[in-house]
Structure formats: C-alpha cells, structure tokens
Design a protein around this motif. Structure first.
Motif, PDB file in Angstrom:
ATOM      1  N   UNK A  88       0.828  -1.194   0.000  1.00  0.00           N
ATOM      2  CA  UNK A  88       0.000   0.000   0.000  1.00  0.00           C
ATOM      3  C   UNK A  88       0.867   1.251   0.000  1.00  0.00           C
ATOM      4  N   UNK A  89       0.436   2.263  -0.752  1.00  0.00           N
ATOM      5  CA  UNK A  89       1.078   3.563  -0.728  1.00  0.00           C
ATOM      6  C   UNK A  89       0.106   4.611  -0.236  1.00  0.00           C
ATOM      7  N   UNK A 116      11.089  -4.823  -2.180  1.00  0.00           N
ATOM      8  CA  UNK A 116      11.447  -4.590  -3.576  1.00  0.00           C
ATOM      9  C   UNK A 116      11.108  -3.156  -3.974  1.00  0.00           C
ATOM     10  N   UNK A 117      11.823  -2.195  -3.397  1.00  0.00           N
ATOM     11  CA  UNK A 117      11.473  -0.791  -3.634  1.00  0.00           C
ATOM     12  C   UNK A 117      11.875  -0.307  -5.019  1.00  0.00           C
ATOM     13  N   UNK A 118      11.250   0.788  -5.432  1.00  0.00           N
ATOM     14  CA  UNK A 118      11.689   1.470  -6.638  1.00  0.00           C
ATOM     15  C   UNK A 118      12.986   2.217  -6.329  1.00  0.00           C
ATOM     16  N   UNK A 119      13.759   2.470  -7.342  1.00  0.00           N
ATOM     17  CA  UNK A 119      15.026   3.156  -7.168  1.00  0.00           C
ATOM     18  C   UNK A 119      14.783   4.620  -6.789  1.00  0.00           C
ATOM     19  N   UNK A 155       7.226   4.459  -3.579  1.00  0.00           N
ATOM     20  CA  UNK A 155       8.528   3.784  -3.524  1.00  0.00           C
ATOM     21  C   UNK A 155       8.415   2.282  -3.248  1.00  0.00           C
ATOM     22  N   UNK A 156       7.326   1.837  -2.631  1.00  0.00           N
ATOM     23  CA  UNK A 156       7.168   0.415  -2.345  1.00  0.00           C
ATOM     24  C   UNK A 156       6.463  -0.381  -3.425  1.00  0.00           C
ATOM     25  N   UNK A 157       6.268   0.198  -4.599  1.00  0.00           N
ATOM     26  CA  UNK A 157       5.553  -0.442  -5.712  1.00  0.00           C
ATOM     27  C   UNK A 157       4.155  -0.898  -5.259  1.00  0.00           C
ATOM     28  N   UNK A 158       3.302   0.034  -4.839  1.00  0.00           N
ATOM     29  CA  UNK A 158       2.026  -0.347  -4.235  1.00  0.00           C
ATOM     30  C   UNK A 158       1.025  -0.939  -5.229  1.00  0.00           C
TER      31      UNK A 158
END
Length: 322
Positions: A88-89, A116-119, A155-158
């Motif tokens: 969730x974002x 697995x965060x976004x860069x 950032x957490x690819x929600x």
C-alpha cells in the motif's frame, strides 16, 4: 468494535461495507459502502467535514471502524496492518517527515522499509526532485513537499494507493506530472483512491466519483451517469436571483440555481429553445452570459450539494475533531 466481514466483491482490491466511524456523539462516517477494482481510480469528493479523511484513514488501517468492515487486498488493514502496508502507498495531506531530513535521505530511508522498492534516483527524476536531493523538508516549497510525499507513496511499488489532496499547492507542471504518474499506475493495475477539492484534476484522472455529505454517500458513479441521472444536461449563467418558477414555466423545463448566477436545466435545449431562454431572461432584466450543453464536474458538484448548505455540512463540533 468492527463487525465480522462478509465476502467482498469478487476481484475488488478495496472494499468498505456499511462503514461507520463516530467520535463521541459526532457521526463522521455513516454507513459508507464502496469498492475499487484493480486498475481503477475512484475519487472521494465533498466539502470539508463530509467524512473523506475519516473514510481514507479506515481504508489505510490507521483508524478502526466503529462498525462495518473494510478490506484491502482481502486483508483487514487494522488487524493485518503489517501485511497490508507492504502493498500500500499513502500520500497524506501533510506531515509525517522529519523537517531536517534531506530529500535523498528520506527516499533512501523509506526504500529500506520495502522488500522490492523502486530506485530512489529514478523516482527523483520522475517527480522532478533530483536537483533538490540535499534540500531538507522544511526548505521545500509546498508543491515540492507534495512531490516528495508522492514519491514516498510510490517507492514500495504499491498495489493500492491512497492520495489525499495530491495536487494541493502544486504548480501546473507538477500537476501534469502527477496526472501521468496516476495514469501509469492505473495501467499497471493499481487500485487508487483519491480525495481533492481540485475538481479539474479529479475530472482528468478519476473513473468513478463518490460524493459524501455529512458522512454518508450522497451519490456515486461516473460523471456521465450522474449528470444523466440529474438531468442536468444544460447550464447557463445570468444575474443571480432569477424567478425560477417563471423560467421553468416559460421553458417547460425545471430550472435550478446551483450557486448565485449559475443555473441548471433538466435536459438540453435546441437552438430555438435557446432563443426562448434569452427572451425569458430579458423579461426579468437578465441576459444570457454563458451557456453549456453539458455540465462539467464543477456544475455537477454544485447541483448535488445545492440542498446541503455549508453551515450544515461543516458543524463546528466536527471541525474541532478533524
């Protein structure tokens, strides 16, 4: 105490059923039900105090329902909060970031929370923050703070995303960036709920609208379906305070004043009927200053809330609690 959940709609990523939230004797949310599918953007709309933020807080798992239930990706966002937040974002209206933290430091910290965060560098470039990498939160402008808050929500690819007033204080260029980001996430299958008073921004990205008044659902659906159900196909502007009964009789169509000087008619008018409108206005000392064959979201908003005066919509007790 939250009631036992029933089976959510098949395929829905976000579900609320008969959601009730009370603060003492104040009913903040009154039996709100909604669902959001993957790849869908739903906007919660309404005046201050309508129940939008309390509904969002329940969906995010930061507020327990008084009754009813909420499910996010099939999970209880309160009882199973840790499992939910990984997918969730949340973009809050403000705050939640240490004032002395720099932009890049903040992004790196939040990235460490996810498997697995976004860069962070890629997000900085996407949202126009690269040149602000060493700037502290307190020195960012309001719009820059909003961009960083959005980056942290992404950032957490929600799989689900909650955006509370995402374009508040953002410049036109930044608004276009946010629109593109929302559209991209929708294409990737994210379920998105947003609130905003910027109706043009909502109109640009939302698939469905849920209007709240005094904590309850006033209306919901697409803009087209809601406009059709209200039969508000034509609008015009003239001097405020016209005799609505006389106009309705002359035009053989119900006329209402959504706000001073702004009027809505049931159905649409043909060319000859527009001439009839001009004549009817002239008999009351008015002129046709503007005419539209179909209502925009702002006209729809005002038509829906015409019978909900501001003083009733935002009671003082609720303002203090919110």
């Amino acid at each position: 105490m939250t009631t036992k959940a029933t089976t959510p709609p098949e395929g829905a990523a976000i579900v609320a059923s008969d959601l009730v939230v009370t603060f003492g004797d104040t009913m903040a949310v009154n039996k709100v039900s909604l669902s959001v599918e993957p790849g869908e953007v739903v906007a919660l709309l309404g005046p201050n105090g309508a129940g939008k933020t309390s509904t969002l807080r329940c969906l995010e798992g930061y507020l327990s329902p008084t009754s009813g239930f909420v499910r996010v990706l099939g999970l209880d966002p309160v009882a199973e909060h840790r499992a939910v937040v990984e997918k969730m974002g949340c973009m809050l209206q403000g705050g939640g970031i240490y004032p002395s933290m720099r932009v890049r430091e903040t992004l790196n910290l939040f990235a460490a929370y996810y498997p697995n965060p976004r860069d962070p560098g890629e997000l900085s470039t996407l949202l126009g923050l690269s040149h602000l990498a060493k700037t502290t939160w307190r020195r960012l402008s309001g719009g820059e703070q909003q961009r960083l808050s959005l980056a942290l929500a992404l950032i957490g690819r929600p799989s689900v995303l909650f955006l509370d007033e995402p374009t508040a204080g953002v410049d036109p260029e930044g608004r276009l960036v946010i629109r593109d980001v929302v559209a991209s996430l929708k294409d990737e299958g994210a379920a998105i709920v947003l609130t905003s008073h910027e109706l043009s921004e909502v109109d640009a990205v939302a698939d469905r609208l849920v209007f709240l008044a005094q904590g309850a659902v006033l209306a919901s659906g697409t803009r087209a379906s809601l406009t059709a159900s209200l039969e508000s196909g034509s609008t015009f502007e003239s001097r405020p305070g016209l005799d609505l009964e006389a106009l309705s009789l002359a035009l053989e169509s119900q006329v209402s004043e959504s706000r001073p000087g702004h009027y809505a008619l049931t159905g649409s008018l043909s060319g000859g009927e527009i001439e009839k409108l001009v004549t009817a206005l002239a008999t009351q000392g008015g002129t046709l200053e503007a005419f539209a064959a179909s209502s925009g979201l702002e006209d729809l908003y005002h038509a829906l809330y015409a019978n909900h005066p501001a003083e009733e919509r935002v009671p003082s007790s609720r303002r203090r609690r919110r």
